[in-house]
Design a protein around this motif. Sequence first.
Motif, short mmCIF file in Angstrom:
data_model
loop_
_atom_site.label_atom_id
_atom_site.label_comp_id
_atom_site.label_asym_id
_atom_site.label_seq_id
_atom_site.Cartn_x
_atom_site.Cartn_y
_atom_site.Cartn_z
N LEU A 1 30.54 41.27 50.64
CA LEU A 1 31.21 41.67 49.42
C LEU A 1 32.71 41.83 49.61
CD1 LEU A 1 28.61 44.33 48.14
CD2 LEU A 1 28.89 41.97 47.36
N GLY A 2 33.18 41.56 50.81
CA GLY A 2 34.62 41.61 51.07
C GLY A 2 35.17 42.99 51.32
N VAL A 3 34.30 43.97 51.62
CA VAL A 3 34.76 45.35 51.82
C VAL A 3 35.20 45.54 53.27
CG1 VAL A 3 34.13 47.78 51.67
CG2 VAL A 3 33.14 46.14 50.05
N PRO A 4 36.45 45.89 53.51
CA PRO A 4 36.90 46.11 54.89
C PRO A 4 36.20 47.31 55.52
CG PRO A 4 38.76 45.87 53.38
CD PRO A 4 37.53 46.04 52.54
N GLU A 5 36.07 47.29 56.82
CA GLU A 5 35.45 48.40 57.53
C GLU A 5 36.23 49.68 57.28
OE1 GLU A 5 34.01 49.60 62.08
OE2 GLU A 5 34.91 47.63 61.66
N GLY A 6 35.49 50.75 56.94
CA GLY A 6 36.11 52.05 56.71
C GLY A 6 36.61 52.28 55.30
N ALA A 7 36.59 51.26 54.46
CA ALA A 7 37.08 51.41 53.08
C ALA A 7 35.99 51.97 52.17
CB ALA A 7 37.56 50.07 52.54
N VAL A 8 36.37 52.74 51.17
CA VAL A 8 35.46 53.22 50.14
C VAL A 8 35.27 52.08 49.14
CG1 VAL A 8 35.10 54.87 48.26
CG2 VAL A 8 36.15 55.62 50.42
N ALA A 9 34.03 51.63 48.97
CA ALA A 9 33.74 50.49 48.08
C ALA A 9 33.52 51.00 46.66
CB ALA A 9 32.52 49.74 48.57
N ILE A 10 34.40 50.58 45.75
CA ILE A 10 34.33 50.97 44.34
C ILE A 10 33.82 49.77 43.56
CG2 ILE A 10 35.63 51.80 42.34
CD1 ILE A 10 37.77 52.81 44.32
N GLY A 11 32.57 49.85 43.06
CA GLY A 11 31.94 48.69 42.43
C GLY A 11 31.86 48.79 40.92
N LEU A 12 31.89 47.62 40.29
CA LEU A 12 31.66 47.51 38.86
C LEU A 12 30.70 46.35 38.63
CD1 LEU A 12 34.36 47.45 36.01
CD2 LEU A 12 32.05 46.61 35.81
N PRO A 13 29.40 46.63 38.47
CA PRO A 13 28.42 45.57 38.21
C PRO A 13 28.24 45.33 36.71
CG PRO A 13 27.36 47.57 39.07
CD PRO A 13 28.76 47.92 38.70
N GLY A 14 27.89 44.09 36.35
CA GLY A 14 27.57 43.80 34.96
C GLY A 14 28.20 42.52 34.47
N LEU B 1 49.12 42.17 39.45
CA LEU B 1 49.19 43.57 39.88
C LEU B 1 49.20 43.73 41.40
CD1 LEU B 1 46.65 45.10 37.32
CD2 LEU B 1 49.14 45.43 37.34
N GLY B 2 49.10 42.62 42.12
CA GLY B 2 49.11 42.69 43.58
C GLY B 2 47.83 43.22 44.19
N LEU B 3 46.71 43.03 43.49
CA LEU B 3 45.43 43.56 43.96
C LEU B 3 44.56 42.51 44.61
CD1 LEU B 3 44.40 45.82 40.92
CD2 LEU B 3 45.28 46.59 43.13
N GLY B 4 45.09 41.30 44.83
CA GLY B 4 44.27 40.21 45.35
C GLY B 4 43.53 40.54 46.62
N ALA B 5 44.16 41.31 47.51
CA ALA B 5 43.54 41.65 48.79
C ALA B 5 42.66 42.89 48.70
CB ALA B 5 44.61 41.87 49.85
N ARG B 6 42.67 43.56 47.53
CA ARG B 6 41.95 44.82 47.40
C ARG B 6 40.81 44.73 46.39
NH1 ARG B 6 45.56 50.11 48.29
NH2 ARG B 6 43.50 50.70 49.09
N LEU B 7 40.49 43.54 45.91
CA LEU B 7 39.44 43.40 44.91
C LEU B 7 38.70 42.08 45.12
CD1 LEU B 7 39.82 44.30 41.15
CD2 LEU B 7 38.40 42.41 41.89
N THR B 8 37.39 42.14 45.17
CA THR B 8 36.54 40.96 45.34
C THR B 8 35.80 40.65 44.04
OG1 THR B 8 36.14 41.48 47.67
CG2 THR B 8 34.58 39.99 46.59
N PHE B 9 35.88 39.38 43.59
CA PHE B 9 35.00 38.90 42.54
C PHE B 9 33.75 38.37 43.24
CE2 PHE B 9 39.00 39.01 40.36
CZ PHE B 9 38.70 39.20 39.02
N ALA B 10 32.71 39.18 43.28
CA ALA B 10 31.53 38.85 44.09
C ALA B 10 30.60 37.86 43.41
CB ALA B 10 30.76 40.12 44.44
N GLY B 11 30.77 37.61 42.10
CA GLY B 11 29.89 36.70 41.39
C GLY B 11 28.53 37.32 41.12
N PHE B 12 27.64 36.49 40.58
CA PHE B 12 26.28 36.96 40.28
C PHE B 12 25.53 37.25 41.58
CE2 PHE B 12 21.75 35.92 39.92
CZ PHE B 12 21.37 36.86 38.98
#
Length: 373
Positions: A184-197, A253-264
């Motif tokens: 899902l592209g979450v770096p080690e140690g990072a808090v993963a904030i998800g939005l499913p739907g 917004l410069g969030l390219g490295a901090r947000l993953t579009f994980a797809g379906f």
Amino acid sequence: MRPKVMQLCLSNGWGGLEMYPARIIPELARQGWEAHGLALEGSRVAASLEAAGVTPLTVPSRGQALWRVGRILAYLKAHGIEVIHCHKSSDLRLGALLATLRPGLRLFFTDHMGVTRPKRDPYHRWAYGRVTRLFSISEATRARNLQAFPLPAERIRRLYLGIDPAPYVADLGDHERATLRGELGVPEGAVAIGLPGRITPGKGQRVWVEALAALAENRPDSAWHGVMIGGLTAEEGSNAAFVEALRERVETLGLGARLTFAGFRADLPRCLQALDVVCTPSRNEAFGLTVIEAMAAGRPVVGASSGAIPELVSPDTGRLADPESPEAWAAALAELVDDGALRERLGVAGRTRVLEDFTLARHVEALVAEYGA
């Protein structure tokens, strides 16, 4: 002889409404009911019913269903079906006709979407007049239903949806969770904030992206990563143009490295367990199935303070934020990103509430009580 019910859903779409009949069929069987289905030929609803063990009666279109009402009545009689459950308002035309032509047939309707306009003209008075019981999936929708539908209050019941909690409460092992977070592209140690739907304008992804930008600005050294889970194309139920606009906004917004579009993801229960916080910023949810799924997975929820979500999310299980305010969302997320112990407490309380109030078994138990009343 087992009582029998026909689930009627003549939809070519694919969302929570269309998934519902197949979701409840195994539990209906466990609680002693034999399920039948009526669906459109070649639809995903028909395929889902097949997968649930029911070979549905199919018709080419809603119009053809009306022309073939004699065939449908013969099917009902041959199988001894006395209950029909509709899930789409446009299907009530057929359901009401069947109930008119076959006295004694009990007709149920679930308002999955939340009515937006009054339905008190002569046609709707006739159609809804044949409904034995109308189910509202939250108190918020029931309040609207009482105003909109030509039915007495006692025939409109609130019936919360439910889920099978088993796939959500089976915690991932440490290695499996780390591997999935990597996918899902979450770096080690990072808090993963998800939005499913589904990724569409009404689901609130835009305000969420703006909130993450505010969070990055206010806490530049905080370790977190956003994960948007949902189809990226129209075929997967999303708005492709909106997806592209979101991608462009993320880059601006410069969030390219901090947000993953994980797809379906077909493995959403696993994905929820790989996240640390789950967000539901949709402005006007009729219920909020993702909310109880996240809670079942033991994850704290930040939800919109509108629609039905406040009925599900309490201060003990998550936080609420104005769906129009990125700043409010950023503040709620900051509190959870900063406090792992709080996330754990909220997650445990959320899981407990789902097991007590929002299981599929509990939902179907209430449903069949109405069917058989």
